[in-house]
Write an enzyme that holds these catalytic residues in place. Structure first.
Site, short mmCIF file in Angstrom:
data_model
loop_
_atom_site.label_atom_id
_atom_site.label_comp_id
_atom_site.label_asym_id
_atom_site.label_seq_id
_atom_site.Cartn_x
_atom_site.Cartn_y
_atom_site.Cartn_z
N LYS A 116 0.82 -1.21 0.00
CA LYS A 116 0.00 0.00 0.00
C LYS A 116 0.86 1.26 0.00
CE LYS A 116 -3.73 -1.96 2.84
NZ LYS A 116 -4.70 -2.59 1.99
N LYS A 158 -2.06 1.57 8.86
CA LYS A 158 -2.38 0.39 8.05
C LYS A 158 -1.11 -0.41 7.82
CE LYS A 158 -5.70 2.66 5.02
NZ LYS A 158 -6.12 2.76 3.61
N GLY A 164 -7.80 -7.75 3.38
CA GLY A 164 -8.96 -8.34 4.05
C GLY A 164 -9.40 -7.57 5.28
N GLY A 165 -9.12 -6.27 5.28
CA GLY A 165 -9.58 -5.43 6.38
C GLY A 165 -8.76 -5.60 7.66
N HIS A 208 -17.03 3.86 0.50
CA HIS A 208 -16.02 3.11 -0.26
C HIS A 208 -16.57 2.96 -1.68
CE1 HIS A 208 -13.19 -0.51 -0.82
NE2 HIS A 208 -13.95 -0.48 -1.90
N HIS A 235 -14.23 -3.57 8.56
CA HIS A 235 -13.57 -3.12 7.32
C HIS A 235 -13.68 -4.14 6.20
CE1 HIS A 235 -12.05 0.18 9.62
NE2 HIS A 235 -11.29 -0.59 10.37
N GLU A 275 -9.70 1.28 -5.80
CA GLU A 275 -10.57 1.61 -4.66
C GLU A 275 -10.31 3.04 -4.18
OE1 GLU A 275 -11.36 -2.75 -2.73
OE2 GLU A 275 -9.89 -1.50 -1.71
N ARG A 291 -6.84 -8.08 -9.42
CA ARG A 291 -7.49 -9.40 -9.56
C ARG A 291 -8.99 -9.19 -9.73
NH1 ARG A 291 -10.12 -9.30 -4.64
NH2 ARG A 291 -8.97 -8.22 -3.03
#
Ligand code: ADP
Length: 661
Positions: A116, A158, A164-165, A208, A235, A275, A291
């Site tokens: 990220k 993060k 996966g939150g 989101h 999340h 996103e 993906r």
């Protein structure tokens, strides 16, 4: 040309990929772990190869072994689905070395987006809007505090390699920085094998929104509308829809442009998702998933496209031409993820055997499932069972259809979030498009079950039981000689019925005052509830008049004592224990191949691979000098026979396994 594909996944996504391959005339090979030996993806694919023990790192994540299987079985390409190895550049690289196509982007594109931190700074440089933030990796504690204060609280930490939150922590004030930072680093290292950390501004009530893109290897990049995935728990997405509602056309257009820019920047090929977090008409890049997404069906339904087919065609190096007409949005689509979990217990997973799973079927619905009746949800993997996707002419229509579909989905044997999903769709704020990532927390009180609901479900279970008994010819309600209760000549009969639910036993006094009118009271409770039940001999639907309201519900009865009730997705499975009614004769197990009582296997009528018709007797069990036939719940093929003549078995023992033909 791709002629044979290995699907490196399981559950609904493996089944969904098989569907497209079948229609394209491509052979499929799936891999499976020990826990998945009998699972749907194994049954549906052309070939299946055992890959290892149940834990994912020993099977679905063991990429070296998967590459070996791909080579040995001469597949042309591998589809990774989502999760597992879908974003692992090492897997893609290993396949490339062996000249097997990876259905996904290049190793370079995957690497650019796999952390990220790196993705964020690359996009910032390319002029894509991001939230104020920084990488905490090579900074001293003092420098971190300074940067945090410059941005202002709240902030979010993060894990750079997270997904996966997981691995996210909100810092609401200066004093929290030290402890949260240390905790986040530890967690990132243990969960993702990488302690790289990113800190950014935390938006308190964002949406989101994500943009689906598709790129070929011939310089064509398309944006395939957007999706709103704001309804999340921990999340993680629960309900998704397309197109994202309530966005000004100029903002939507700008978001699509930025998404295209992201894809171009990393020379992307295949299907991918960009996103964004969205608040007050501004949007910020969050990450790109390189993906297919879980929620891709909503995009497929509003555009009439098959994204898996397009992915395969891109991997085949085809030029993809999608003209404006193809990209025109038609209607609205919403997806609900059905999980084996208990929302009121902090979404605790509830794996186990699904005794029955029934979905409604009509042209406005699509169900992508990894399980059918009789399958087992394993504790080793994600507890998602299936996705129910509706299509409507507009958003209201899609909500009505999905909500109707959820209340007509019947899942017996394990707990699920079906009622929770139903309630989300029916909260006024959802219909009014007041959605944000805080929705579930904000409306929590409206989404969890309450005690009054439970009382009603128990009463409905008793009504269902009474109906089952009434329709049982061997137990006429009128004829005292075959009456099963403490029949009295002068007095209307009153009986004690005990019901077991969730390990608790509740006692009810039930008195019939008319053909279909009943008074009942719980235990010593003097407060009496009267209900009238109306039923139709031909269907499983039952309605009940209770406190002047007519309540429609659905039920299933197993072995005349296990009762499953469903009122708008609010379901209860309970067991009736009636001391005056011990029916052990002429019993046949409906919808299940489990022994209804402990006993001895008297006769086995079927062999492995035998084709049987619904209702054929499979096995006879002898108990208390009576015989119980276990019949085929549907027509199909016997895939395993567990029962052995002469052996003693316990209640619930599965005598045979079948697959639908
Ligand atoms: P993952 O890769 O684990 O799915 P994401 O970065 O995609 O994580 O974020 C998942 C969710 O976390 C988002 O949809 C959003 O609800 C929340 N989230 C992430 N970043 C922020 C932020 N800066 N402010 C508020 N919420 C955030």
């Amino acid at each position: 040309m791709i002629k044979k594909i290995l699907i490196a996944n399981r559950g609904e996504i493996a089944c969904r990929i098989i569907r497209t391959c079948k229609f394209m005339g491509i052979k499929t090979l799936v891999i499976y772990s020990e826990a998945d030996e009998h699972s749907l993806h194994v049954r549906e694919s052309d070939e299946a190869v055992f890959i290892g023990e149940s834990p994912a790192d020993k099977s679905y994540l063991n990429y070296k072994k998967i590459v070996k299987v791909a080579l040995e079985n001469k597949v042309d390409a591998v589809h990774p689905g989502y999760g597992f190895l879908s974003e692992n550049p090492n897997f893609a690289m290993e396949l490339k070395k062996k000249k097997i196509k990876f259905i996904g982007p290049s190793v370079f594109s995957m690497k650019s987006m796999s952390l990220k931190n790196d993705a964020r700074s690359m996009m910032e440089k390319a002029g894509v809007p991001v939230l104020p933030g920084f990488s905490a990796d090579s900074l001293s504690y003092e420098q971190i505090v300074k940067k945090c204060e410059n941005i202002g609280f709240p902030l979010i930490i993060k894990a750079s390699a997270g997904g996966g939150g997981k691995g996210m922590h909100v810092i609401s004030k200066r004093e929290e920085i030290k402890s949260k930072l240390a905790g986040a680093k530890r967690e990132a290292l243990s969960s993702f094998g990488n302690d790289s950390i990113l800190i950014e501004k935390y938006l308190e009530n964002p949406r989101h929104i994500e943009v689906q893109i598709l790129a070929d290897n011939h310089d064509n990049i398309y944006t395939l509308s957007d999706r709103d995935c704001s309804i999340q728990r921990r999340h993680q997405k629960v309900i998704e829809e397309a197109p994202a509602p309530n966005i000004k056309p100029e903002v939507r257009k700008e978001m699509a442009l930025q998404a295209k820019r992201v894809a171009k920047n990393i020379a992307y090929s295949g299907a991918g998702t960009i996103e964004f977090l969205f608040e007050k008409e501004s949007f910020y890049f969050m990450e790109m998933n390189t993906r297919l997404q879980v929620e891709h069906p909503v995009t497929e339904l509003i555009l009439g496209l098959d994204l898996v087919e397009l992915q395969i065609r891109v991997a085949n190096n085809e030029k993809i031409i999608l003209d404006d007409d193809k990209l025109k949005i038609k209607g609205h689509s919403i997806e609900a993820r059905v999980y084996a979990e208990v929302p009121e217990e902090d979404f605790k997973p509830s794996p186990g055997k699904i005794s029955k799973l029934i979905f409604p079927n009509n042209k406005y619905l699509r169900v992508d499932t990894g399980y059918v009746s009789g399958d087992e949800v394993s504790p080793y993997y994600d507890p998602m069972i299936s996705k129910i996707i509706s299509y409507g002419k507009d958003r209201d229509d899609a909500i009505t259809k999905l909500s109707g579909a959820i209340s007509n989905t019947h899942l017996v044997g394990i707990k699920s979030n079906l009622n929770f999903l139903y309630k989300i769709l029916n909260v006024a704020a959802f219909k009014d498009k007041k959605i944000s990532t805080g929705f579930i927390n904000k409306y929590w009180h409206k989404l969890v079950p309450n005690r009054e609901n439970m009382d009603l479900l128990i009463q409905l279970s008793i009504a269902a039981y009474l109906k089952t008994r009434k329709s049982d010819k061997n137990h006429s309600h009128i004829d005292p000689w075959s009456n099963d209760r403490n029949w009295r000549h002068l007095e209307n009969d009153s009986e004690e019925i005990s019901i077991r639910c969730d390990k608790k036993i509740l006692n009810y006094m039930v008195k019939n005052i008319d053909y279909n009118k009943v008074i009942m009271s719980e235990g010593n409770d003097k407060k009496k509830n009267t209900f009238t039940y109306l039923f139709d001999e031909m269907s499983d639907d039952l309605s009940l008049i209770y406190k002047n309201n007519k309540i429609d519900f659905y039920f299933l009865a197993f072995n005349n004592k296990t009762i499953y009730i469903n009122v708008k997705g609010n379901s209860l499975t309970s067991e009736i224990i009636n001391k005056y009614y011990m029916d052990l004769s002429s019993e046949s197990s409906v919808g299940s191949m489990d022994a209804p009582v402990p006993g001895k296997i008297a006769k086995v009528f079927v062999k492995k691979n035998q084709i049987v018709k619904k209702g054929d007797v499979l096995v006879i069990i002898e108990a208390m000098k009576m015989e119980h036939s276990i019949t085929a719940p549907y027509s199909g093929k016997v895939i395993k026979v567990e029962a052995i003549e002469g052996e003693q078995v316990n209640e619930g023992f599965t005598v045979a396994q079948m697959e639908v033909k």
